[in-house]
Design a protein around this motif. Sequence first.
Motif, PDB file in Angstrom:
ATOM      1  N   LEU A  19      41.736  46.613  44.849  1.00  0.00           N
ATOM      2  CA  LEU A  19      40.721  45.376  45.233  1.00  0.00           C
ATOM      3  C   LEU A  19      38.959  45.599  44.377  1.00  0.00           C
ATOM      4  CD1 LEU A  19      40.743  44.757  48.979  1.00  0.00           C
ATOM      5  CD2 LEU A  19      42.282  43.410  47.713  1.00  0.00           C
ATOM      6  N   ARG A  20      39.102  46.410  43.788  1.00  0.00           N
ATOM      7  CA  ARG A  20      38.140  46.235  42.773  1.00  0.00           C
ATOM      8  C   ARG A  20      38.494  46.591  41.220  1.00  0.00           C
ATOM      9  NH1 ARG A  20      33.640  46.317  45.539  1.00  0.00           N
ATOM     10  NH2 ARG A  20      33.495  47.385  47.901  1.00  0.00           N
ATOM     11  N   ASP A  21      39.791  46.272  40.993  1.00  0.00           N
ATOM     12  CA  ASP A  21      40.225  46.046  39.933  1.00  0.00           C
ATOM     13  C   ASP A  21      40.135  44.756  38.885  1.00  0.00           C
ATOM     14  OD1 ASP A  21      41.571  47.934  37.673  1.00  0.00           O
ATOM     15  OD2 ASP A  21      43.741  47.318  37.776  1.00  0.00           O
ATOM     16  N   GLN A  22      40.444  45.612  37.657  1.00  0.00           N
ATOM     17  CA  GLN A  22      39.531  44.339  37.055  1.00  0.00           C
ATOM     18  C   GLN A  22      40.670  43.215  36.594  1.00  0.00           C
ATOM     19  OE1 GLN A  22      36.914  43.967  35.270  1.00  0.00           O
ATOM     20  NE2 GLN A  22      37.851  41.358  34.324  1.00  0.00           N
ATOM     21  N   SER A  23      42.165  43.803  36.844  1.00  0.00           N
ATOM     22  CA  SER A  23      43.331  42.400  37.014  1.00  0.00           C
ATOM     23  C   SER A  23      43.506  42.080  38.108  1.00  0.00           C
ATOM     24  CB  SER A  23      44.621  43.275  36.350  1.00  0.00           C
ATOM     25  OG  SER A  23      44.782  44.788  37.508  1.00  0.00           O
ATOM     26  N   PHE A  24      42.671  42.189  39.328  1.00  0.00           N
ATOM     27  CA  PHE A  24      42.438  41.933  40.528  1.00  0.00           C
ATOM     28  C   PHE A  24      42.055  40.272  40.542  1.00  0.00           C
ATOM     29  CE2 PHE A  24      41.694  41.242  45.072  1.00  0.00           C
ATOM     30  CZ  PHE A  24      42.751  40.583  45.898  1.00  0.00           C
ATOM     31  N   ALA A  25      40.713  40.802  39.705  1.00  0.00           N
ATOM     32  CA  ALA A  25      39.324  39.807  39.460  1.00  0.00           C
ATOM     33  C   ALA A  25      40.232  38.677  38.527  1.00  0.00           C
ATOM     34  CB  ALA A  25      38.625  41.073  39.498  1.00  0.00           C
ATOM     35  N   VAL A  26      40.912  39.258  37.731  1.00  0.00           N
ATOM     36  CA  VAL A  26      41.501  38.335  36.548  1.00  0.00           C
ATOM     37  C   VAL A  26      42.618  37.327  37.706  1.00  0.00           C
ATOM     38  CG1 VAL A  26      43.174  37.722  34.891  1.00  0.00           C
ATOM     39  CG2 VAL A  26      40.815  39.302  34.802  1.00  0.00           C
ATOM     40  N   LEU A  27      43.015  37.996  38.259  1.00  0.00           N
ATOM     41  CA  LEU A  27      44.486  36.836  38.710  1.00  0.00           C
ATOM     42  C   LEU A  27      43.937  36.159  40.142  1.00  0.00           C
ATOM     43  CD1 LEU A  27      47.226  36.851  39.934  1.00  0.00           C
ATOM     44  CD2 LEU A  27      47.589  38.971  41.139  1.00  0.00           C
ATOM     45  N   ALA A  28      42.867  36.852  40.858  1.00  0.00           N
ATOM     46  CA  ALA A  28      41.807  35.806  41.754  1.00  0.00           C
ATOM     47  C   ALA A  28      41.750  34.966  41.260  1.00  0.00           C
ATOM     48  CB  ALA A  28      41.246  37.250  41.866  1.00  0.00           C
ATOM     49  N   ALA A  29      40.776  35.184  39.501  1.00  0.00           N
ATOM     50  CA  ALA A  29      40.222  34.004  38.835  1.00  0.00           C
ATOM     51  C   ALA A  29      41.004  32.691  38.903  1.00  0.00           C
ATOM     52  CB  ALA A  29      39.738  34.299  37.608  1.00  0.00           C
ATOM     53  N   PHE A  30      42.638  33.453  38.520  1.00  0.00           N
ATOM     54  CA  PHE A  30      43.276  32.346  37.876  1.00  0.00           C
ATOM     55  C   PHE A  30      43.853  31.813  39.456  1.00  0.00           C
ATOM     56  CE2 PHE A  30      48.343  31.769  37.678  1.00  0.00           C
ATOM     57  CZ  PHE A  30      48.664  30.995  37.260  1.00  0.00           C
ATOM     58  N   VAL A  31      43.665  32.394  40.589  1.00  0.00           N
ATOM     59  CA  VAL A  31      45.196  31.804  41.556  1.00  0.00           C
ATOM     60  C   VAL A  31      43.172  30.133  42.185  1.00  0.00           C
ATOM     61  CG1 VAL A  31      44.450  32.314  43.702  1.00  0.00           C
ATOM     62  CG2 VAL A  31      46.304  33.369  42.239  1.00  0.00           C
ATOM     63  N   ALA A  32      42.561  30.679  41.929  1.00  0.00           N
ATOM     64  CA  ALA A  32      41.168  30.048  42.714  1.00  0.00           C
ATOM     65  C   ALA A  32      40.658  28.749  41.929  1.00  0.00           C
ATOM     66  CB  ALA A  32      39.802  30.333  42.034  1.00  0.00           C
ATOM     67  N   ILE A  33      41.957  28.548  39.852  1.00  0.00           N
ATOM     68  CA  ILE A  33      41.525  27.738  38.965  1.00  0.00           C
ATOM     69  C   ILE A  33      42.688  27.346  39.661  1.00  0.00           C
ATOM     70  CG2 ILE A  33      41.958  27.339  36.526  1.00  0.00           C
ATOM     71  CD1 ILE A  33      39.902  29.927  36.448  1.00  0.00           C
ATOM     72  N   ASN A  34      43.555  27.462  39.712  1.00  0.00           N
ATOM     73  CA  ASN A  34      44.821  26.606  39.992  1.00  0.00           C
ATOM     74  C   ASN A  34      44.559  26.163  41.496  1.00  0.00           C
ATOM     75  OD1 ASN A  34      47.809  26.280  39.587  1.00  0.00           O
ATOM     76  ND2 ASN A  34      48.385  27.974  41.241  1.00  0.00           N
ATOM     77  N   THR A  35      44.480  26.333  42.323  1.00  0.00           N
ATOM     78  CA  THR A  35      43.983  26.412  43.641  1.00  0.00           C
ATOM     79  C   THR A  35      43.143  24.456  43.486  1.00  0.00           C
ATOM     80  OG1 THR A  35      44.253  27.499  45.129  1.00  0.00           O
ATOM     81  CG2 THR A  35      42.934  26.215  46.057  1.00  0.00           C
ATOM     82  N   ILE A  36      42.365  24.912  42.679  1.00  0.00           N
ATOM     83  CA  ILE A  36      41.267  23.767  42.526  1.00  0.00           C
ATOM     84  C   ILE A  36      41.992  22.765  41.344  1.00  0.00           C
ATOM     85  CG2 ILE A  36      39.117  23.110  40.823  1.00  0.00           C
ATOM     86  CD1 ILE A  36      37.982  25.695  41.291  1.00  0.00           C
ATOM     87  N   ALA A  37      42.738  22.879  40.815  1.00  0.00           N
ATOM     88  CA  ALA A  37      43.334  22.162  39.501  1.00  0.00           C
ATOM     89  C   ALA A  37      44.080  21.302  40.707  1.00  0.00           C
ATOM     90  CB  ALA A  37      44.541  22.527  38.464  1.00  0.00           C
ATOM     91  N   TYR A  38      45.442  21.946  41.694  1.00  0.00           N
ATOM     92  CA  TYR A  38      46.054  21.411  42.782  1.00  0.00           C
ATOM     93  C   TYR A  38      45.983  20.384  43.151  1.00  0.00           C
ATOM     94  CZ  TYR A  38      50.952  23.408  40.763  1.00  0.00           C
ATOM     95  OH  TYR A  38      51.634  23.192  39.982  1.00  0.00           O
ATOM     96  N   VAL A  39      44.333  21.010  44.049  1.00  0.00           N
ATOM     97  CA  VAL A  39      43.857  20.122  44.800  1.00  0.00           C
ATOM     98  C   VAL A  39      43.162  18.355  44.026  1.00  0.00           C
ATOM     99  CG1 VAL A  39      41.527  20.282  45.944  1.00  0.00           C
ATOM    100  CG2 VAL A  39      42.695  21.854  46.849  1.00  0.00           C
ATOM    101  N   THR A  40      42.587  18.657  42.850  1.00  0.00           N
ATOM    102  CA  THR A  40      41.997  18.034  41.796  1.00  0.00           C
ATOM    103  C   THR A  40      42.995  16.909  42.073  1.00  0.00           C
ATOM    104  OG1 THR A  40      40.476  18.938  41.184  1.00  0.00           O
ATOM    105  CG2 THR A  40      40.901  16.778  39.924  1.00  0.00           C
ATOM    106  N   LEU A  41      44.452  17.302  41.645  1.00  0.00           N
ATOM    107  CA  LEU A  41      45.582  16.358  41.271  1.00  0.00           C
ATOM    108  C   LEU A  41      46.051  15.910  42.674  1.00  0.00           C
ATOM    109  CD1 LEU A  41      48.392  19.228  39.007  1.00  0.00           C
ATOM    110  CD2 LEU A  41      46.420  16.604  38.431  1.00  0.00           C
TER     111      LEU A  41
END
Length: 74
Positions: A19-41
């Motif tokens: 959970l504290r790994d850098q790759s998990f943070a990158v994945l979490a950021a991607f999921v957050a941006i993807n969620t915002i994009a789909y909500v906007t659409l």
Amino acid sequence: MAAIETVLPMGILLPEGLLRDQSFAVLAAFVAINTIAYVTLAVAKVLPKVYVRDWFGNRNRRAETRSIDPGAPV
């Protein structure tokens, strides 16, 4: 928030190191941006369509009607 941490310690589902790994943070950021994009659409799909053409005057309007009905509005 502190009450939740005492009941559910960090790493209950996944190891804390993951959970504290850098790759998990990158994945979490991607999921957050993807969620915002789909909500906007989804919101854009619900709103009525906007036609830019309607914002500007139409210069090639006819001065006279070409309708069969002579009393039709111009």
